[in-house]
Design a protein around this motif. Structure first.
Motif, PDB file in Angstrom:
ATOM      1  N   GLY A 278      21.545   7.332  64.176  1.00  0.00           N
ATOM      2  CA  GLY A 278      20.154   7.106  64.516  1.00  0.00           C
ATOM      3  C   GLY A 278      19.329   6.824  63.279  1.00  0.00           C
ATOM      4  O   GLY A 278      19.569   7.402  62.209  1.00  0.00           O
TER       5      GLY A 278
ATOM      6  N   SER B 201      18.830   4.797  68.149  1.00  0.00           N
ATOM      7  CA  SER B 201      20.070   5.563  68.075  1.00  0.00           C
ATOM      8  C   SER B 201      21.132   4.953  68.977  1.00  0.00           C
ATOM      9  O   SER B 201      20.830   4.214  69.923  1.00  0.00           O
ATOM     10  CB  SER B 201      19.831   7.023  68.486  1.00  0.00           C
ATOM     11  OG  SER B 201      19.381   7.084  69.829  1.00  0.00           O
TER      12      SER B 201
ATOM     13  N   SER C 235      25.413   5.993  70.334  1.00  0.00           N
ATOM     14  CA  SER C 235      26.521   6.943  70.291  1.00  0.00           C
ATOM     15  C   SER C 235      27.640   6.464  71.189  1.00  0.00           C
ATOM     16  O   SER C 235      27.429   5.673  72.121  1.00  0.00           O
ATOM     17  CB  SER C 235      26.064   8.343  70.726  1.00  0.00           C
ATOM     18  OG  SER C 235      25.660   8.341  72.081  1.00  0.00           O
TER      19      SER C 235
END
Length: 306
Positions: free
Chosen positions: A163, A168, A170
């Motif tokens: 981030g 961000s 993931s």
């Protein structure tokens, strides 16, 4: 930046976020027609095996779920983790291979009931002569036994994320494993001719991206999108069963339990690939049989000069 420009930016960002979200939630058409189950690489190997000298009459009485695994809450506390239709997958794989002729045994009582009904509908004249429609049941030469012996969840998990300035992303993944065992039993003496266990890895992954950022003094931009992909467990069970059938055929050829129609097919590329895999497995087993040498560590240190 004036307020009108900020509002225009927010509107564009919202449209982009909704577009990404819609793509992440429904990457494919919401409705589709039923299709045949897609073949796997093992299915292609199964149907491309060289022909046998003669098909083997084989019976399957059941291929049960022996794992005792249930789906975790909140999905269901009583729904099993794997499919209960393993016998159907096994019979289909046997027919696709071209090496076996399966005979009905799992629902044998239904077959016998229908034969009794046909006999009950016979007229007195029919009983004095043989009826070609009802022949003798074919006895099997071998029985294929086994089951789904293991389902291991979270064998390996992991992920990564980053981030920066409110942006961000993931990624997470999970690895499960399903293991099946298959063996052939000679009906004449109950001897186990061949036995094989195969393992299929089941992959799941999740990708998330998000934006959380102030684009003005009182204007906040927040957008999220994600994608999750899980391999269907029943298709992984099907692939493991198909792999077990192929390896069982290869083991039978090595042990001369059955034979090829043409001896030259021994060098068939598909057959040779599975023979090499079987040889690698045998080599790993030989390593496990190596006796323990207490001076092995000292020898290794002296060879490296440490």
């Amino acid at each position: 930046m004036n307020r009108s420009a900020v509002r225009a930016t927010l509107a564009l960002a919202s449209v982009a976020a909704l577009t990404l979200g819609g793509c992440a939630v429904a990457p494919e058409s919401v409705s589709s027609n039923a299709t045949l189950t897609p073949p796997t690489r093992i299915t292609r190997d199964l149907v491309h095996l060289p022909p046998p000298k003669g098909r083997v009459l084989a019976a399957v009485y059941g291929f049960r779920d022996l794992t005792g695994q249930y789906k975790p809450s909140p999905d269901s506390s009583f729904s099993s983790q794997v499919t209960q239709g393993g016998a159907s997958f096994l019979v289909a794989s046997m027919r696709d291979s071209g090496w076996f002729t399966p005979v009905e045994r799992e629902n044998l009582q239904d077959l016998l009931t229908e034969r009794k009904i046909m006999r009950a509908l016979e007229t007195p004249d029919d009983k004095n002569r043989a009826i070609p429609q009802i022949g003798a049941l074919a006895p099997a030469s071998v029985i294929l036994e086994g089951g789904i012996v293991a389902y291991d969840s979270n064998v390996r998990t992991g992920g990564a994320g980053v981030g920066y300035l409110g942006i961000s992303g993931s990624q997470q993944y999970r690895v499960d494993q399903v293991t099946v065992n298959l063996r052939t039993v000679d009906i004449r003496n109950g001897q186990i001719l061949n036995s094989v266990s195969t393992t299929k890895t089941i992959y799941s992954y999740q990708v998330d991206i998000g934006v959380y950022k102030f684009v003005g003094f009182k204007d906040l931009l927040q957008a999220e999108a994600g994608l999750t992909r899980n391999e269907p467990a029943q298709l992984c069970v099907k692939e493991a069963i198909e792999s077990a059938v192929v390896h069982l055929i290869v083991q039978g050829l090595k042990n001369q339990t059955w034979a090829l129609k043409d001896d030259k097919d021994w060098y068939d590329p598909t057959l040779q690939r599975y023979l090499q895999e079987d040889h690698r497995y045998a080599a790993e087993m030989d390593k496990l049989d190596t006796p323990y040498d207490p001076t092995r560590i000292d020898k290794a240190k002296s060879s490296t000069g440490s």
